[in-house]
Scaffold this motif. Structure first.
Motif, short mmCIF file in Angstrom:
data_model
loop_
_atom_site.label_atom_id
_atom_site.label_comp_id
_atom_site.label_asym_id
_atom_site.label_seq_id
_atom_site.Cartn_x
_atom_site.Cartn_y
_atom_site.Cartn_z
N ILE A 52 -2.20 -30.96 -92.92
CA ILE A 52 -0.45 -30.42 -92.67
C ILE A 52 -0.36 -28.81 -92.84
CG2 ILE A 52 1.93 -30.96 -93.39
CD1 ILE A 52 0.84 -33.92 -94.35
N GLY A 53 0.15 -27.93 -92.04
CA GLY A 53 0.28 -27.53 -91.81
C GLY A 53 1.80 -26.43 -91.74
N GLU A 54 2.01 -25.53 -91.35
CA GLU A 54 3.58 -25.15 -92.17
C GLU A 54 4.52 -25.26 -90.65
OE1 GLU A 54 3.42 -21.07 -93.22
OE2 GLU A 54 4.75 -20.32 -91.97
N ALA A 55 4.52 -24.49 -89.91
CA ALA A 55 4.68 -24.54 -88.85
C ALA A 55 4.80 -23.58 -87.50
CB ALA A 55 5.88 -23.57 -88.81
N PRO A 56 4.54 -23.81 -85.89
CA PRO A 56 3.92 -23.28 -85.22
C PRO A 56 4.17 -22.13 -85.00
CG PRO A 56 5.14 -24.63 -84.34
CD PRO A 56 5.70 -24.87 -85.49
N GLY A 57 3.68 -20.76 -84.58
CA GLY A 57 3.16 -19.51 -84.26
C GLY A 57 4.02 -19.06 -83.18
N PRO A 58 3.33 -18.29 -82.51
CA PRO A 58 3.74 -17.35 -80.51
C PRO A 58 2.36 -18.40 -80.13
CG PRO A 58 3.64 -15.44 -82.39
CD PRO A 58 3.53 -16.85 -83.77
N GLN A 59 1.44 -18.11 -80.84
CA GLN A 59 0.65 -18.83 -79.70
C GLN A 59 0.58 -20.82 -80.01
OE1 GLN A 59 -2.14 -18.08 -78.06
NE2 GLN A 59 -1.63 -16.02 -78.14
N GLU A 60 1.10 -21.17 -80.85
CA GLU A 60 0.79 -22.56 -81.02
C GLU A 60 2.27 -22.92 -80.09
OE1 GLU A 60 0.27 -20.78 -84.02
OE2 GLU A 60 -1.45 -21.13 -84.18
N ASN A 61 3.28 -21.72 -79.69
CA ASN A 61 4.85 -22.33 -79.17
C ASN A 61 4.60 -21.60 -77.20
OD1 ASN A 61 7.08 -22.75 -78.65
ND2 ASN A 61 7.38 -20.41 -78.41
N LYS A 65 0.30 -26.49 -79.13
CA LYS A 65 -0.53 -27.64 -80.25
C LYS A 65 -0.93 -26.60 -81.32
CE LYS A 65 -4.31 -29.44 -76.74
NZ LYS A 65 -4.98 -29.43 -76.83
N PRO A 66 -0.65 -27.34 -82.16
CA PRO A 66 -0.36 -26.25 -83.46
C PRO A 66 -2.03 -25.72 -84.00
CG PRO A 66 -0.93 -28.94 -84.49
CD PRO A 66 -0.60 -28.72 -82.86
N PHE A 67 -1.96 -24.82 -84.22
CA PHE A 67 -3.15 -24.13 -85.21
C PHE A 67 -4.48 -23.89 -84.47
CE2 PHE A 67 -2.50 -25.48 -89.25
CZ PHE A 67 -2.27 -24.47 -90.23
N VAL A 68 -3.47 -22.64 -82.75
CA VAL A 68 -4.09 -22.00 -82.03
C VAL A 68 -5.16 -21.26 -81.60
CG1 VAL A 68 -4.69 -24.84 -80.67
CG2 VAL A 68 -2.65 -22.64 -80.51
N PRO A 70 -4.84 -16.88 -84.35
CA PRO A 70 -5.95 -16.80 -85.20
C PRO A 70 -5.94 -17.29 -86.73
CG PRO A 70 -4.44 -14.79 -84.52
CD PRO A 70 -3.66 -16.10 -84.37
N ALA A 71 -5.18 -17.56 -87.39
CA ALA A 71 -5.33 -19.03 -87.96
C ALA A 71 -5.91 -20.07 -88.26
CB ALA A 71 -3.43 -19.39 -88.89
N GLY A 72 -5.30 -20.56 -86.53
CA GLY A 72 -6.52 -21.66 -86.61
C GLY A 72 -8.09 -21.82 -86.54
N THR A 93 -1.23 -31.20 -88.13
CA THR A 93 0.11 -31.21 -87.52
C THR A 93 1.10 -30.15 -88.48
OG1 THR A 93 1.84 -32.18 -87.12
CG2 THR A 93 0.42 -33.30 -88.82
N ASN A 94 2.40 -30.16 -88.51
CA ASN A 94 2.94 -29.33 -88.72
C ASN A 94 4.03 -30.08 -90.15
OD1 ASN A 94 1.60 -26.67 -88.74
ND2 ASN A 94 2.04 -26.71 -86.55
N SER A 95 4.46 -29.15 -90.96
CA SER A 95 5.87 -29.26 -91.76
C SER A 95 6.84 -29.54 -90.95
CB SER A 95 5.89 -28.52 -92.45
OG SER A 95 5.05 -28.96 -93.98
N PHE A 171 -4.89 -23.51 -99.46
CA PHE A 171 -4.46 -22.37 -99.42
C PHE A 171 -4.21 -22.05 -97.62
CE2 PHE A 171 -6.69 -20.10 -103.21
CZ PHE A 171 -4.97 -19.41 -103.28
N HIS A 172 -3.01 -21.37 -97.06
CA HIS A 172 -3.26 -21.61 -95.71
C HIS A 172 -3.69 -20.11 -95.55
CE1 HIS A 172 -1.20 -21.03 -92.04
NE2 HIS A 172 -0.54 -21.91 -92.22
N PRO A 173 -4.70 -21.04 -93.81
CA PRO A 173 -5.55 -20.12 -93.61
C PRO A 173 -5.16 -18.35 -93.21
CG PRO A 173 -5.13 -21.61 -91.58
CD PRO A 173 -4.35 -22.23 -93.67
N1 URA Z 1 0.35 -21.79 -89.11
C1 URA Z 1 0.93 -23.16 -89.32
O1 URA Z 1 1.40 -23.64 -90.31
N2 URA Z 1 0.57 -24.00 -87.91
C2 URA Z 1 0.30 -23.61 -87.03
O2 URA Z 1 0.34 -24.54 -86.14
C3 URA Z 1 -0.19 -22.13 -86.69
C4 URA Z 1 0.31 -21.35 -88.25
#
Ligand code: URA
Length: 207
Positions: A52-61, A65-68, A70-72, A93-95, A171-173
């Motif tokens: 479980i991550g945080e929230a989508p960023g620009p690439q994910e938006n 899909k989540p974490f696609v 740089p962090a992904g 997934t995300n929060s 830790f978050h990536p």
């Molecule tokens: N960081 C997150 O926590 N979730 C994502 O989907 C992308 C970056």
């Protein structure tokens, strides 16, 4: 949908598809007017490891899909270092399920308390539907959503129980991308310790 925001409401949906469809149909969530897309999950719904991550960023938006971004990419490397195949062994997934837009309407910001509270029941529904052996909570937002506490530096690497599932904050990536040192005691070196311990626990629980 949820009549009120009950963090630990008992299971409301009979299947993961029902949860996903409810999320996809969301129109009254706090980020509905943000103009960003609903981004829910990737990976294997039959996996025994839920991340479980945080929230989508620009690439994910953009990709839905989540974490696609740089962090992904770093996340996938970390999972592979623990001999987890991100497509086969993990459900990700995300929060928060939409990217919170930044002030300028282009960049993004961290989700706020109201947003985390709103989506929390859905996060728990996903936990119940996946029924994983192990849950990984990446960063403070996931800890706030699931554990209702923050303080990732002291929480990371510690096992805790969430509705009968072994859970570990890590830790978050994105934080690791900002802290590249591999010296002993650095966030990166702690992450390698954590992924080894996660592998050990996962194997123990599977045996
Ligand atoms: N960081 C997150 O926590 N979730 C994502 O989907 C992308 C970056």
């Amino acid at each position: 949908m949820f009549p009120s925001n009950l963090p630990n409401a008992s299971k409301q949906f009979s299947s993961l598809d029902d949860v996903l469809n409810a999320l996809k149909g969301m129109k009254d969530d706090p980020l509905a007017n943000a103009g960003t897309n609903i981004v829910i999950s990737r990976g294997n719904p039959g996996a025994k490891l839920l991340l479980i991550g945080e929230a989508p960023g620009p690439q994910e938006n953009i990709q839905g899909k989540p974490f696609v971004g740089p962090a992904g990419q770093l996340l996938d490397k970390i999972l592979k270092a623990g001999s987890f195949d991100p497509d086969r062994d993990v459900y990700i997934t995300n929060s928060v399920f939409r990217m919170p837009p930044g002030e300028d309407g282009k960049s993004f910001r961290k989700p706020n308390d109201q947003e985390i509270d709103y989506y929390r029941p859905f996060v728990f529904e996903i936990i119940r539907s996946i029924d994983p052996l192990v849950i990984l909570l990446t960063g403070n937002v996931a800890c706030q959503s699931v554990l209702k506490k923050t303080g990732i530096t002291s929480l990371r690497g510690q096992w805790t129980q969430v509705e009968g599932h072994w859970s570990m904050p890590i830790f978050h990536p994105s934080y690791l991308l900002r802290n590249q040192s591999r010296e002993p005691g650095s966030p990166k070196s702690m992450m390698w310790d954590d992924i080894r311990e996660i592998r050990r626990k996962y194997d123990e629980l599977r045996s």
